[in-house]
Design a protein around this motif. Structure first.
Motif, PDB file in Angstrom:
ATOM      1  N   GLU A 198     115.720  71.004  20.843  1.00  0.00           N
ATOM      2  CA  GLU A 198     115.289  72.355  20.443  1.00  0.00           C
ATOM      3  C   GLU A 198     116.336  73.012  19.550  1.00  0.00           C
ATOM      4  O   GLU A 198     115.994  73.664  18.552  1.00  0.00           O
ATOM      5  N   GLU A 199     117.631  72.823  19.910  1.00  0.00           N
ATOM      6  CA  GLU A 199     118.696  73.421  19.098  1.00  0.00           C
ATOM      7  C   GLU A 199     118.748  72.769  17.727  1.00  0.00           C
ATOM      8  O   GLU A 199     118.958  73.437  16.708  1.00  0.00           O
ATOM      9  N   GLU A 200     118.534  71.444  17.694  1.00  0.00           N
ATOM     10  CA  GLU A 200     118.502  70.754  16.400  1.00  0.00           C
ATOM     11  C   GLU A 200     117.349  71.289  15.545  1.00  0.00           C
ATOM     12  O   GLU A 200     117.525  71.551  14.345  1.00  0.00           O
ATOM     13  N   HIS A 201     116.181  71.444  16.185  1.00  0.00           N
ATOM     14  CA  HIS A 201     115.020  71.972  15.452  1.00  0.00           C
ATOM     15  C   HIS A 201     115.308  73.377  14.940  1.00  0.00           C
ATOM     16  O   HIS A 201     114.972  73.711  13.789  1.00  0.00           O
ATOM     17  N   ARG A 202     115.948  74.206  15.802  1.00  0.00           N
ATOM     18  CA  ARG A 202     116.254  75.587  15.386  1.00  0.00           C
ATOM     19  C   ARG A 202     117.215  75.605  14.193  1.00  0.00           C
ATOM     20  O   ARG A 202     117.003  76.340  13.225  1.00  0.00           O
ATOM     21  N   LEU A 203     118.270  74.765  14.260  1.00  0.00           N
ATOM     22  CA  LEU A 203     119.239  74.741  13.160  1.00  0.00           C
ATOM     23  C   LEU A 203     118.604  74.214  11.877  1.00  0.00           C
ATOM     24  O   LEU A 203     118.855  74.742  10.778  1.00  0.00           O
ATOM     25  N   LEU A 204     117.766  73.166  12.021  1.00  0.00           N
ATOM     26  CA  LEU A 204     117.107  72.631  10.827  1.00  0.00           C
ATOM     27  C   LEU A 204     116.132  73.646  10.237  1.00  0.00           C
ATOM     28  O   LEU A 204     116.004  73.744   9.007  1.00  0.00           O
ATOM     29  N   GLN A 205     115.449  74.394  11.107  1.00  0.00           N
ATOM     30  CA  GLN A 205     114.552  75.440  10.623  1.00  0.00           C
ATOM     31  C   GLN A 205     115.335  76.531   9.897  1.00  0.00           C
ATOM     32  O   GLN A 205     114.910  77.017   8.829  1.00  0.00           O
ATOM     33  N   ALA A 206     116.482  76.933  10.495  1.00  0.00           N
ATOM     34  CA  ALA A 206     117.311  77.949   9.843  1.00  0.00           C
ATOM     35  C   ALA A 206     117.829  77.444   8.507  1.00  0.00           C
ATOM     36  O   ALA A 206     117.861  78.193   7.502  1.00  0.00           O
ATOM     37  N   LEU A 207     118.248  76.160   8.475  1.00  0.00           N
ATOM     38  CA  LEU A 207     118.725  75.590   7.216  1.00  0.00           C
ATOM     39  C   LEU A 207     117.602  75.522   6.189  1.00  0.00           C
ATOM     40  O   LEU A 207     117.811  75.828   5.000  1.00  0.00           O
ATOM     41  N   LYS A 208     116.390  75.154   6.662  1.00  0.00           N
ATOM     42  CA  LYS A 208     115.238  75.094   5.748  1.00  0.00           C
ATOM     43  C   LYS A 208     114.905  76.480   5.217  1.00  0.00           C
ATOM     44  O   LYS A 208     114.602  76.650   4.002  1.00  0.00           O
ATOM     45  N   LYS A 209     114.968  77.483   6.093  1.00  0.00           N
ATOM     46  CA  LYS A 209     114.690  78.854   5.661  1.00  0.00           C
ATOM     47  C   LYS A 209     115.713  79.306   4.623  1.00  0.00           C
ATOM     48  O   LYS A 209     115.350  79.925   3.601  1.00  0.00           O
ATOM     49  N   GLU A 210     116.979  78.991   4.883  1.00  0.00           N
ATOM     50  CA  GLU A 210     118.028  79.361   3.929  1.00  0.00           C
ATOM     51  C   GLU A 210     117.844  78.602   2.621  1.00  0.00           C
ATOM     52  O   GLU A 210     118.012  79.163   1.528  1.00  0.00           O
ATOM     53  N   GLU A 211     117.476  77.302   2.747  1.00  0.00           N
ATOM     54  CA  GLU A 211     117.236  76.512   1.534  1.00  0.00           C
ATOM     55  C   GLU A 211     116.087  77.100   0.722  1.00  0.00           C
ATOM     56  O   GLU A 211     116.197  77.278  -0.505  1.00  0.00           O
ATOM     57  N   THR A 278     124.323  78.598   7.546  1.00  0.00           N
ATOM     58  CA  THR A 278     123.930  77.795   8.707  1.00  0.00           C
ATOM     59  C   THR A 278     124.996  76.737   8.946  1.00  0.00           C
ATOM     60  O   THR A 278     125.220  75.864   8.106  1.00  0.00           O
ATOM     61  N   VAL A 279     125.658  76.826  10.099  1.00  0.00           N
ATOM     62  CA  VAL A 279     126.745  75.889  10.392  1.00  0.00           C
ATOM     63  C   VAL A 279     126.224  74.760  11.275  1.00  0.00           C
ATOM     64  O   VAL A 279     125.234  74.920  11.996  1.00  0.00           O
ATOM     65  N   CYS A 280     126.914  73.625  11.200  1.00  0.00           N
ATOM     66  CA  CYS A 280     126.593  72.485  12.065  1.00  0.00           C
ATOM     67  C   CYS A 280     127.359  72.658  13.372  1.00  0.00           C
ATOM     68  O   CYS A 280     128.556  72.425  13.447  1.00  0.00           O
ATOM     69  N   ARG A 281     126.623  73.093  14.406  1.00  0.00           N
ATOM     70  CA  ARG A 281     127.246  73.345  15.707  1.00  0.00           C
ATOM     71  C   ARG A 281     126.393  72.684  16.789  1.00  0.00           C
ATOM     72  O   ARG A 281     125.270  73.105  17.048  1.00  0.00           O
ATOM     73  N   VAL A 282     126.938  71.628  17.398  1.00  0.00           N
ATOM     74  CA  VAL A 282     126.237  70.920  18.465  1.00  0.00           C
ATOM     75  C   VAL A 282     126.764  71.436  19.803  1.00  0.00           C
ATOM     76  O   VAL A 282     127.952  71.294  20.088  1.00  0.00           O
ATOM     77  N   PRO A 283     125.938  72.055  20.633  1.00  0.00           N
ATOM     78  CA  PRO A 283     126.418  72.590  21.915  1.00  0.00           C
ATOM     79  C   PRO A 283     127.073  71.512  22.776  1.00  0.00           C
ATOM     80  O   PRO A 283     126.531  70.428  22.951  1.00  0.00           O
ATOM     81  N   GLY A 284     128.241  71.826  23.278  1.00  0.00           N
ATOM     82  CA  GLY A 284     128.937  70.902  24.173  1.00  0.00           C
ATOM     83  C   GLY A 284     129.689  69.783  23.487  1.00  0.00           C
ATOM     84  O   GLY A 284     130.296  68.941  24.159  1.00  0.00           O
ATOM     85  N   GLN A 285     129.681  69.758  22.148  1.00  0.00           N
ATOM     86  CA  GLN A 285     130.320  68.632  21.461  1.00  0.00           C
ATOM     87  C   GLN A 285     131.829  68.625  21.667  1.00  0.00           C
ATOM     88  O   GLN A 285     132.432  67.565  21.862  1.00  0.00           O
ATOM     89  N   ILE A 286     132.452  69.802  21.640  1.00  0.00           N
ATOM     90  CA  ILE A 286     133.904  69.864  21.838  1.00  0.00           C
ATOM     91  C   ILE A 286     134.270  69.338  23.224  1.00  0.00           C
ATOM     92  O   ILE A 286     135.255  68.600  23.392  1.00  0.00           O
ATOM     93  N   GLU A 287     133.480  69.683  24.243  1.00  0.00           N
ATOM     94  CA  GLU A 287     133.747  69.189  25.591  1.00  0.00           C
ATOM     95  C   GLU A 287     133.633  67.666  25.638  1.00  0.00           C
ATOM     96  O   GLU A 287     134.419  67.002  26.328  1.00  0.00           O
ATOM     97  N   VAL A 288     132.668  67.102  24.914  1.00  0.00           N
ATOM     98  CA  VAL A 288     132.536  65.648  24.871  1.00  0.00           C
ATOM     99  C   VAL A 288     133.735  65.025  24.173  1.00  0.00           C
ATOM    100  O   VAL A 288     134.307  64.021  24.634  1.00  0.00           O
TER     101      VAL A 288
END
Length: 475
Positions: A198-211, A278-288
């Protein structure tokens, strides 16, 4: 006659003289001797094969007394059959009850040797000084001990059965616990996967909207500029055509095109910024990534002479610009740089760097080959063995590629993360403050070992915190 002699006599009477074993289907000859039916039959067969042995047809010599008897004059001895059966079954007639040396009954028990003996053995030198009991008393003593041990074993078997039942219950309970945890892990990861999707879809949608918004503006500007360019081109062609006319023709109706040029409304749209919000931010990636975190410590022996290092907690300086340090072959002389003590040639590694810098600071972070030039100024590019990100004038991160396009952030982070995947050929940079991805270098392989790389641009640039070590440039 004592019991031993009686036993021996009974054994002799119940034994066939041919097979030397207890009688089986005994029969009696005319001379009164007894044999197993099968044994005497074998004796007949052997006698027939020898010439001159039979005096009369149908007669044979007794194996015991050699008296000739009629061949068919054999009588079954049922009494001897019963005696032989009794000899087989009676325990007192077993050889194990007799002393192998003296052939006497084993009536005594030697406690020192822990073995049954006979009365003759008792008087021998071997057992004369030993403690000896009647075998019946020894049996009673051992029966008591055996009963005690049997009771102990029964108790232990009960305890073992109880523990086994407990462990069986524990096994079932444990398997149920593991199953529940496995199901929970799968469910939680499904949730995370769903959330990430869902977060990927949201970010891609935001990027598409900005594009789309930027593309629309650029296309509108293109339409406007195309129309404007077309009008200008038509006017230019009209003026070029008039210029070719004769003098009288040129002067006729000259004011019309000139008035049109005078009344032109030429518009030049402002340049549309192409910096993505629109930034590339994956939730929890820093913890991983922190699962691969390593303790990176700067190597004081490689530090630029005026790049000072000290332990943050103890304020203990690790290096000073003293005489002789500049001549070290490992020391940086061209830039205020230092590399880490650890060298990486495999695996995945992650470390973080804190920064307290001024607005005009110049710095670089990343990795470098362990054999880079430390005395000459060279561009910090992968071609020269550097995979770094640099801050310039306080707001721009420049991946140090010769043809790279700078990308701008709203504000520089105070906490940077660097992730090296050696086998994959990747070096990635992250803003630890908000977990966003900044840049990744990707290539097929690295040509040699790598070291963490740190660089401060100039005096009064501020401080860089690497693990427990603080670096700053002395003015």
């Amino acid at each position: 006659m004592d019991a031993v002699e009686l036993t021996r006599k009974l054994q002799e009477e119940a034994t066939c003289s041919i097979c030397l074993d207890y009688f089986t289907d005994p029969v009696m000859t005319a001379c009164g001797h007894n044999f197993c039916r099968e044994c005497i039959q074998m004796s007949w067969d052997k006698g027939r094969g020898k010439k001159g042995r039979r005096k009369r047809r149908g007669s044979f010599p007794c194996p015991e007394c050699r008296e000739v008897s009629p061949q068919r004059n054999l009588r079954p001895n049922r009494l001897l059959t019963k005696v032989a059966e009794m000899a087989r079954q009676h325990p007192s007639l077993q050889e194990k009850d007799l002393c192998k040396v003296h052939q006497e009954l084993l009536k005594l028990f030697c406690q020192e040797d822990q073995s049954p003996i006979c009365v003759v053995c008792r008087e021998s030198r071997e057992h004369r000084l030993h403690t000896v009991l009647p075998i019946d008393e020894a049996v009673q003593d051992y029966k008591v001990k055996l009963e005690e041990n049997m009771e102990y074993l029964r108790e232990e078997m009960m305890k073992t059965a109880e523990v086994l039942a407990r462990d069986n219950r524990t096994l079932k309970e444990w398997q149920e616990i593991v199953k529940n945890r496995r199901d929970r892990i799968e469910m939680e990861f499904e949730k995370v996967c769903l959330f990430l999707a869902e977060e990927e879809h949201r970010l891609l949608q935001a990027l598409k909207k900005e594009e789309d918004a930027t593309v629309m503006k650029l296309r509108e500007n293109k339409v406007l500029l195309d129309q404007q360019n077309c009008s200008l081109e038509m006017l230019l062609l009209e003026l070029e055509e008039k210029r070719e006319h004769s003098a009288l023709q040129m002067l006729q109706d000259m004011n019309h095109p000139l008035d049109r040029i005078k009344n032109l409304n030429i518009q030049y749209p402002e340049a549309i910024p192409t910096n993505l919000t629109t930034v590339c931010r994956v939730p929890g990636q820093i913890e991983v990534l922190k699962c691969f975190q390593v303790d990176v410590v700067p190597d004081a022996a490689t530090a630029y002479p005026y790049l000072l290092l000290y332990e943050s907690q103890e304020r203990r300086y690790l290096n000073f610009p003293v005489d002789g340090t500049i001549c070290s072959k490992d020391r940086f002389l061209a830039y205020p740089c230092v590399v880490g003590q650890t060298t990486f040639s495999e695996g995945r590694h992650y470390w973080e760097v804190g920064m307290n810098l001024t607005g005009d600071a110049l710095w670089a972070l990343g990795v470098c080959r362990d054999n880079i030039s430390r005395k000459d100024r060279v561009p910090k590019s992968p071609e020269n063995g550097f995979w770094v990100v640099q801050l310039s004038k306080g707001d721009k991160y420049l991946p140090m590629l010769s043809a790279a396009t700078p990308f701008t952030l709203m504000e520089p982070p105070s906490h940077m993360g660097i992730f090296l995947d050696y086998e994959a050929g990747d070096v990635s940079f992250y803003n630890v403050n908000n977990g966003s991805h900044l840049h990744t270098y990707s290539q097929a392989t690295f040509s040699g070992p790598l070291q963490p790389f740190f660089c401060l641009g100039a005096p009064k640039s501020g401080q860089m915190v690497i693990s427990t070590v603080t670096a700053w440039v002395k003015g």
